[in-house]
Structures are given as structure tokens and as C-alpha cells.
Design an enzyme around this catalytic site. Structure first.
Site, short mmCIF file in Angstrom:
data_model
loop_
_atom_site.label_atom_id
_atom_site.label_comp_id
_atom_site.label_asym_id
_atom_site.label_seq_id
_atom_site.Cartn_x
_atom_site.Cartn_y
_atom_site.Cartn_z
N ARG A 160 -3.68 -10.32 4.16
CA ARG A 160 -4.12 -10.31 2.74
C ARG A 160 -2.94 -9.77 1.92
NH1 ARG A 160 -6.07 -6.58 -0.77
NH2 ARG A 160 -7.64 -7.27 -2.26
N LYS A 200 0.82 -1.21 0.00
CA LYS A 200 0.00 0.00 0.00
C LYS A 200 0.86 1.27 0.00
CE LYS A 200 -4.44 -1.82 1.22
NZ LYS A 200 -5.51 -2.07 2.19
N1 PMM Z 1 -7.63 -3.53 0.41
C1 PMM Z 1 -7.87 -3.58 -0.91
C2 PMM Z 1 -8.85 -4.44 -1.43
N2 PMM Z 1 -9.57 -5.26 -0.63
N3 PMM Z 1 -10.04 -6.07 1.51
C3 PMM Z 1 -9.85 -6.03 2.83
N4 PMM Z 1 -10.55 -6.83 3.63
N5 PMM Z 1 -8.93 -5.20 3.40
C4 PMM Z 1 -8.19 -4.34 2.66
O1 PMM Z 1 -7.40 -3.55 3.23
C5 PMM Z 1 -8.37 -4.34 1.25
C6 PMM Z 1 -9.33 -5.23 0.70
C7 PMM Z 1 -7.07 -2.70 -1.83
O2 PMM Z 1 -5.88 -3.33 -2.22
P1 PMM Z 1 -5.69 -4.14 -3.61
O3 PMM Z 1 -5.89 -3.13 -4.72
O4 PMM Z 1 -4.30 -4.68 -3.52
O5 PMM Z 1 -6.67 -5.24 -3.73
#
Ligand code: PMM
Length: 270
Positions: free
Chosen positions: A244, A204
Site C-alpha cells: 500500500r 511512515k
Molecule cells: N496505514 C494507514 C492507513 N490505512 N491500511 C492498512 N491496511 N494498513 C496500513 O498500514 C494502513 C492502512 C496510515 O497511513 P496513511 O495516512 O498514509 O493512509
């Protein structure tokens, strides 16, 4: 949890897996590398992102979920829309990952209730287009905690069982870098609520800022992996249920070292 964004515009893997076969292949690779669950997203949530319609979102994720379900890969659906969650569950997803914690679509609670599946409630204050303006707190830890508890209460009022609920402080969603660090420092406050906690820092923006060069240019997205691994080990050591991440193999390796070291759980600062 391994990340698989079937989007043209997600900040890290956007555009890489828009082809169904490539996406299914990558999901299988994430599972083989050690992901207990692969998180499938069909709408980018990066700051400033414009929304796509529900039909487009479902059309992106459903064929990939169908392919991965046939291969026996456990999946979550990363969506804020009840209709997309329902279609994803019908295709074989077994967890709902709702970055709005049920706020974006009031019908989500009924989908989670009827499916009886785990529902990740993330702390959220508004859609990506507007979220940077919403990053205003007096006490970020107390406010995120209270707002998440409200999401939990609403979910339970909607018929969802407490055992279905997983919480997530939502790093980067209506939070600036200092807010993210403050939440990281006080992860115990969320763990103490008694629900499994998901921690999602992978690549991030705030990690890019931390690692900025002398000219203040943030570290590029694909060069934030070592920092991501450090956050994951710290989160799991503090008691997080899951992380994640984009790099599942690296994460599994780092966590294997942590486990083998016998290092004790980190005690929170009181
Ligand atoms: N961040 C992203 C997408 N989905 N889901 C959860 N539960 N928590 C998060 O912090 C989160 C998420 C954005 O990141 P990406 O673009 O790498 O998917």
C-alpha cells in the site's frame, strides 16, 4: 495499492485531495500508474488523530468512489465503520480495508459477509488517539500473529469466507520503530498463515527516524520515498501479496526491476 486519503489531516497526503474532482483525478492517475486497487480513506489514522463522525467520513469518500467507479477504477474503502463500508460498496468500492480488523465495529463482519468481497484485516489495538500507549509487547511477532489469527477466527465465525480474508501486520499501529522492523524481518511468519499479506510502510514515521539527520531530526514525510521503495521490494520478494503506497509509479518501476532481475524469493531466516 495506491493511497488516496480524502482527509484534511493524513500525515502524507492530507489536505491535498479534499476537492472531489482533484481526488478523482488523482485516483485515476494512481490507476494509470499501475495501481491494481486505489484505497480511499475519509478518516485520518495518523498517531494521535481525533475521530470524525460517520456522516462526515461517508460524505468525504462516497462522491470520490462514485466518480472513480464511473471511470472503472477498482477501489478499497479504508474505514473501520460498517456504515461507511456499506455506503462505499454501494457506490462501487469492491474491497474493505479495515485497520481495526473488525474490532472497532462489530457490524463490519456482516457487511463483508453480505458483500462477499475481500476484507483486509489489519492488526490493531486501539484508535489512533491511544495507540502509542498500546505499543507494549514481550514478543511482537508472536503476539501480532496470535491477535491477527483471533481477528481471522472472529471474521469466519461472523460468516466471512476464508477466501475473502487478507491480513496486514499494521506497521505503526500500536508499534514503535523496533516493532515495525521486527515484523518486517519476520514477514514469513505472516505469509505462512496462508492468507494474502498486505504490507503498508509507505512514508511512515519509522522510516523518517531511520533516515534522521545528524541532529536527530526525522527525514520529512515527502523525502522518504527511496526508503519506501526499498521496503516494498523487500516485502514483495518475501512473498507479500500487495504493498500500500503513495508513489505507485515508483513502486511499479522498482517491482519491474525486481521481476526482470529474476531475483529469487527471499528465504526467511530460520
Ligand atoms: N496505514 C494507514 C492507513 N490505512 N491500511 C492498512 N491496511 N494498513 C496500513 O498500514 C494502513 C492502512 C496510515 O497511513 P496513511 O495516512 O498514509 O493512509
Amino acid at each position: 495499492m495506491g493511497i488516496l486519503n480524502v482527509t484534511p489531516d493524513s500525515f502524507s497526503d492530507g489536505g491535498r485531495y479534499t476537492d472531489v474532482d482533484a481526488a478523482v483525478e488523482h485516483g485515476m492517475a494512481l490507476h494509470r500508474a499501475g495501481a491494481d486497487i486505489v484505497d480511499i480513506g475519509g478518516e485520518s489514522t495518523r498517531p494521535g488523530a481525533e475521530r470524525v463522525d460517520a456522516a462526515t467520513e461517508a460524505a468525504r469518500v462516497v462522491p470520490v468512489i462514485t466518480g472513480l467507479a464511473a471511470a472503472g477504477v477498482p477501489m478499497s474503502i479504508d474505514t473501520t465503520r460498517a456504515a461507511v463500508a456499506e455506503a462505499a460498496i454501494a457506490a462501487g468500492a469492491t474491497t474493505i480495508n479495515d485497520v481495526s480488523g473488525g474490532l472497532a465495529d462489530p457490524a463490519m463482519a456482516a457487511v463483508a459477509r453480505d458483500a462477499g468481497c475481500p476484507w483486509i484485516l489489519m492488526h490493531w489495538r486501539g484508535h489512533s488517539r491511544d495507540m502509542n500507549q498500546l505499543a507494549v509487547y514481550q514478543d511482537v511477532v508472536a503476539e501480532v500473529r496470535a491477535e491477527l489469527l483471533q481477528r481471522v477466527d472472529d471474521a469466519i465465525a461472523g460468516g466471512v469466507a476464508p477466501r475473502q480474508i487478507i491480513i496486514d501486520p499494521g506497521l505503526g499501529f500500536a508499534k514503535n520503530a523496533e516493532h515495525n522492523w521486527e515484523l518486517t524481518r519476520h514477514l514469513d511468519v505472516f505469509i505462512d498463515l496462508g492468507f494474502p499479506v498486505l504490507f503498508a510502510a509507505s512514508r511512515k514515521t519509522y522510516l523518517g527516524r531511520l533516515l534522521a539527520d545528524a541532529g536527530g531530526n526525522p527525514r520529512p514525510v515527502d523525502e522518504r520515498e527511496a526508503a519506501t521503495l526499498a521496503t516494498s521490494v523487500l516485502a514483495v520478494a518475501a512473498g507479500a501479496w500487495g504493498v500500500r503506497v503513495h508513489d505507485v509509479r515508483g513502486t511499479a518501476d522498482a517491482l519491474a526491476v525486481w521481476r526482470a532481475s529474476g531475483a529469487p524469493r527471499l528465504a526467511p531466516e530460520k
